[in-house]
Design an enzyme around this catalytic site. Sequence first.
Site, PDB file in Angstrom:
ATOM      1  N   HIS A   1     -55.404 -42.416 104.059  1.00 51.30           N
ATOM      2  CA  HIS A   1     -54.072 -42.699 103.516  1.00 51.30           C
ATOM      3  C   HIS A   1     -53.037 -41.833 104.233  1.00 51.30           C
ATOM      4  CE1 HIS A   1     -51.099 -44.072 100.717  1.00 51.30           C
ATOM      5  NE2 HIS A   1     -50.885 -42.871 100.209  1.00 51.30           N
TER       6      HIS A   1
ATOM      7  N   CYS B   1     -49.886 -48.121 104.355  1.00 56.11           N
ATOM      8  CA  CYS B   1     -49.426 -46.758 104.086  1.00 56.11           C
ATOM      9  C   CYS B   1     -48.761 -46.135 105.315  1.00 56.11           C
ATOM     10  CB  CYS B   1     -50.593 -45.897 103.619  1.00 56.11           C
ATOM     11  SG  CYS B   1     -52.025 -45.918 104.724  1.00 56.11           S
TER      12      CYS B   1
ATOM     13  N   ASP C   1     -45.182 -40.340  98.929  1.00 52.14           N
ATOM     14  CA  ASP C   1     -46.441 -41.079  98.883  1.00 52.14           C
ATOM     15  C   ASP C   1     -46.132 -42.471  98.345  1.00 52.14           C
ATOM     16  OD1 ASP C   1     -48.951 -42.125  98.607  1.00 52.14           O
ATOM     17  OD2 ASP C   1     -49.756 -40.516  97.351  1.00 52.14           O
TER      18      ASP C   1
END
Length: 457
Positions: free
Chosen positions: A344, A412, A361
């Site tokens: 990620h 991501c 995030d």
Amino acid sequence: LATHYTDDGWLVHSKPTKGEGFMSFLLSPIRRAAIWLVGSKPPASTPAKPQASARQQRTKDRIRQANGTYEHQLRERQNQKRRRRGASAKRKSLIGVHGHSSRARRNQNLVRDYTVPTLWSADAARYREPPAPGGNLVFESTPSRSYITGDTQSVLSIDSSLSYRQMSPLAARTPAKGDRSATDQWVARLRKKIEDTLSVAPPATRIATPAYDRLEQAAQSFDARIARARAAMAFTLPDNAPAVLAQAKAGGFAVELNNVPVSARDMSTLGDGQWLNDEVINFYMQLLIDRSQRTPTLPRVHAFNTFFYSTLNDNGYARVRRWTRRVKLFEMDLVVVPVHLGVHWCCAIIDFRKRAISYYDALLGDNPKCLRTLLNYLHEESKDKLAVAFDESGWTLACPKDIPRQRNGYDCGVFAVMFAEYVTRDAPFAFSQDNCQFLRSKIAYEIATKTLVSAIA
């Protein structure tokens, strides 16, 4: 003859050589006296046997061990034969007149006496007559070998170890033998009873999740705000974009900026559904630095590569101390730190103007360890480069939640570079998951031309 003892202690007689005869004649009485006193036997101590070499000893040990292993295997085979003979004798004692063991025959009789027609078409049904009134009812499912009593629908597993158990009688009387309509009705009632028992009704009311509802409401409100911001924009790239993107997909494509290369293989990670690799993100960080240097109106930006945080987190400040030997870090406005968490991508930004460290995030996760690690890095960097203690008063550490959210498992990297692109030009976020495919093309075009597009449109 001359008489003397050898080195091994034995008495021997030898003929004297020339020149020894006269001396032997003079000494012979003394020798004879010594022989008479001592005797002609060898000394009491016997010579020691020669010692075996280390190699010979190892060979003897291996032979001895092999013999012992063989004897153990032989004894084990004999014990197995004895056990088999004993088990065979015990098995023979359990065999009944029909060729089955007594326990197996008992279970067979139990199933035969308490079996009704199978109701599931998937099973190999063995149709038998219903039990007599007042008897016991067992519903059989052949593949699973499970039996359901008619009154309680409790599942009982009957196998070779089952002992006889009394079944409870059926509450309703079973139809008489030969009554076809009554039998059909009885089977229908039984089928309905089983279906009602196996059916699971959904909960009457929805489970309350207030925390999740608040997050979902906030996310929907933010998505609506982004949609309004994008409504005034035309999502298009320059006219030469198709030709540039086609060239970027060619096999011999290569581009480099500040000693950071990108090849056609790296560009393939910008395809839909792919994870962005380190080279693409590192090159994009160089584009942010280059834009900041060429545009005085924008904040002064420094961006680390994707290996900075992992090296700092795993090995400490000493391993990254020289990474800023040519950069005056504390004179920058913004410092971008790409963060890779194994599978990620995230983005951390140090803002010296606002005295804040923010962790972005796209999955709305928290990472207080990353924030504290970067703050400790500033302490060490100030001590090493400026020779003064870092003043952290007034600094804030935050993980913003009012940001675009990722709704899949592979975009991501796109979100991470877009967070950095918008923050480094002090622009509000105006992208979402819906236009990630366009953003991939935009990033590919910017890498191929080595120029950032100021806005999405």
